[in-house]
Write a protein that holds these residues in place. Structure first.
Motif, PDB file in Angstrom:
ATOM      1  N   ARG A  65       0.832  -1.207   0.000  1.00  0.00           N
ATOM      2  CA  ARG A  65       0.000   0.000   0.000  1.00  0.00           C
ATOM      3  C   ARG A  65       0.869   1.261   0.000  1.00  0.00           C
ATOM      4  O   ARG A  65       1.781   1.404   0.801  1.00  0.00           O
ATOM      5  N   ARG A  66       0.626   2.141  -0.931  1.00  0.00           N
ATOM      6  CA  ARG A  66       1.270   3.455  -1.004  1.00  0.00           C
ATOM      7  C   ARG A  66       0.213   4.407  -1.505  1.00  0.00           C
ATOM      8  O   ARG A  66      -0.663   4.016  -2.268  1.00  0.00           O
ATOM      9  N   SER A  67       0.308   5.640  -1.107  1.00  0.00           N
ATOM     10  CA  SER A  67      -0.643   6.613  -1.638  1.00  0.00           C
ATOM     11  C   SER A  67      -0.386   6.808  -3.122  1.00  0.00           C
ATOM     12  O   SER A  67       0.763   6.954  -3.542  1.00  0.00           O
ATOM     13  N   ARG A  69      -1.542   8.980  -6.571  1.00  0.00           N
ATOM     14  CA  ARG A  69      -2.227  10.204  -7.002  1.00  0.00           C
ATOM     15  C   ARG A  69      -2.337  10.303  -8.518  1.00  0.00           C
ATOM     16  O   ARG A  69      -2.682  11.334  -9.052  1.00  0.00           O
ATOM     17  N   GLN A 157      -6.161  20.379  -5.276  1.00  0.00           N
ATOM     18  CA  GLN A 157      -5.384  19.157  -5.572  1.00  0.00           C
ATOM     19  C   GLN A 157      -6.089  18.456  -6.741  1.00  0.00           C
ATOM     20  O   GLN A 157      -7.065  17.729  -6.556  1.00  0.00           O
ATOM     21  N   PHE A 159      -5.624  16.029  -8.706  1.00  0.00           N
ATOM     22  CA  PHE A 159      -5.765  14.578  -8.904  1.00  0.00           C
ATOM     23  C   PHE A 159      -7.124  14.068  -8.424  1.00  0.00           C
ATOM     24  O   PHE A 159      -7.601  13.039  -8.885  1.00  0.00           O
ATOM     25  N   CYS A 211      -5.620   7.526  -2.354  1.00  0.00           N
ATOM     26  CA  CYS A 211      -4.873   8.495  -1.546  1.00  0.00           C
ATOM     27  C   CYS A 211      -5.810   9.182  -0.549  1.00  0.00           C
ATOM     28  O   CYS A 211      -6.849   9.722  -0.944  1.00  0.00           O
ATOM     29  N   PRO A 212      -5.429   9.169   0.730  1.00  0.00           N
ATOM     30  CA  PRO A 212      -6.221   9.911   1.718  1.00  0.00           C
ATOM     31  C   PRO A 212      -5.939  11.406   1.591  1.00  0.00           C
ATOM     32  O   PRO A 212      -4.836  11.793   1.238  1.00  0.00           O
ATOM     33  N   VAL A 213      -6.916  12.225   1.892  1.00  0.00           N
ATOM     34  CA  VAL A 213      -6.769  13.688   1.764  1.00  0.00           C
ATOM     35  C   VAL A 213      -7.466  14.377   2.942  1.00  0.00           C
ATOM     36  O   VAL A 213      -8.656  14.169   3.169  1.00  0.00           O
ATOM     37  N   ALA A 214      -6.688  15.165   3.674  1.00  0.00           N
ATOM     38  CA  ALA A 214      -7.294  15.921   4.784  1.00  0.00           C
ATOM     39  C   ALA A 214      -7.090  17.418   4.637  1.00  0.00           C
ATOM     40  O   ALA A 214      -7.475  18.180   5.521  1.00  0.00           O
ATOM     41  N   ALA A 215      -6.456  17.826   3.525  1.00  0.00           N
ATOM     42  CA  ALA A 215      -6.260  19.264   3.284  1.00  0.00           C
ATOM     43  C   ALA A 215      -7.414  19.758   2.425  1.00  0.00           C
ATOM     44  O   ALA A 215      -7.489  19.434   1.230  1.00  0.00           O
ATOM     45  N   TYR A 236     -12.823  14.092   6.289  1.00  0.00           N
ATOM     46  CA  TYR A 236     -11.739  13.350   5.639  1.00  0.00           C
ATOM     47  C   TYR A 236     -12.201  12.945   4.240  1.00  0.00           C
ATOM     48  O   TYR A 236     -13.410  12.770   4.003  1.00  0.00           O
TER      49      TYR A 236
END
Ligand SMILES: Cc1cc2nc3c(=O)[nH]c(=O)nc-3n(C[C@H](O)[C@H](O)[C@H](O)COP(=O)(O)O)c2cc1C
Length: 244
Positions: A65-67, A69, A157, A159, A211-215, A236
């Motif tokens: 597992r890797r993020s 984008r 972002q 993506f 990909c997780p995104v919190a921004a 989230y």
């Protein structure tokens, strides 16, 4: 409503919001960074073995597992989407009136709701949906492609707009705070972490990128989804797509 607004959890969400006007001007806290690893120099060590067997699929999923984008042009199938939803928030057990889900939740309260910005899923038109765990279905909220708006609200972002689907998780604050009060905010964020990690691992196991995104600009995303930011607020996101 006032009690909710007086809770530390609500105030924390308000005080840590990103918004376009202030994001570049926000003063950073003057806190020195920490070392990445904490070491007990001189402590006796137990060297751990690494040559063990674990279910191969689980081991490889965790290892790989890797993020991601960068997403491919091909669509995610509706079956894959179902598996992602099941893995992250599917109902998997029952004890009396409690319906348990794939991911743990403090007090089995499940304060996190799942919304989808469907952007490239086979046999589902683009639009905004709400996942209904009770009967494992999607409730259509809007037929417009909102990928670009989600990406803009997520600090541009880009993506996110190219993903097959963006999972948008909100918190129904009252569902948790009515039991746990001020401490509830911790539990909500932990719940969201469990849900997201289940999703990321399921995506990996299915050969999809995620990909997780919190921004994100909180008020913008809340407005897009029709949330008031008090009763319900976005906490989230995660983008999922086929690999390039
Ligand atoms: C809470 C959280 C928020 C994140 N927010 C973003 C984000 O807004 N944009 C992004 O591209 N990646 C985001 N990430 C992904 C991290 O950058 C990534 O997990 C980290 O670099 C480690 O890489 P890996 O996930 O490939 O192991 C976030 C990850 C977490 C856990």
């Amino acid at each position: 409503m006032d009690e909710l607004k007086n809770s530390l959890g609500y105030r924390y969400l308000q005080d840590t919001k990103f918004d376009r006007q202030t994001i570049r001007r926000k003063a950073r806290l003057d806190i020195a960074p920490a070392q990445p690893y904490k070491k007990y120099v001189g402590a006796e060590k137990v060297v751990l073995p690494t040559g063990w067997d674990m279910d191969r699929g689980l081991r490889e999923t965790l290892q790989q597992r890797r993020s991601s984008r960068r997403f491919g042009k091909s669509a995610i199938s509706i079956k894959e989407l179902s598996m992602l939803l099941w893995a992250s928030q599917g109902i998997t057990g029952r004890a009396g009136n409690f319906f348990f889900r794939n991911a743990p939740s403090a007090g089995a309260l499940y304060p996190v709701e799942t919304y989808l910005s469907v952007q490239n899923i086979e046999s589902i038109d683009s639009g905004l949906f709400h996942f209904q765990p009770a009967d494992f279905s999607l409730e259509k909220l809007g037929a417009e492609f909102v990928g670009n708006k989600v990406a803009e609200a997520a600090l541009d972002q880009s993506f996110l707009a190219k993903a097959g689907v963006v999972f948008i998780w909100s918190a129904i604050l009252r569902r948790n705070f009515s039991k746990y009060g001020h401490r509830g905010m911790r539990y909500i964020l932990m719940d969201a972490g469990h849900i997201c990690q289940n999703l990321l691992l399921a995506a990996e196991a299915l050969g999809l990128g995620a990909c997780p995104v919190a921004a994100f600009y909180d008020d913008d995303l809340n407005a897009l989804l029709g949330f008031d930011g008090t009763e319900e607020s976005v906490i989230y996101l995660a983008a999922v797509g086929t690999k390039e």
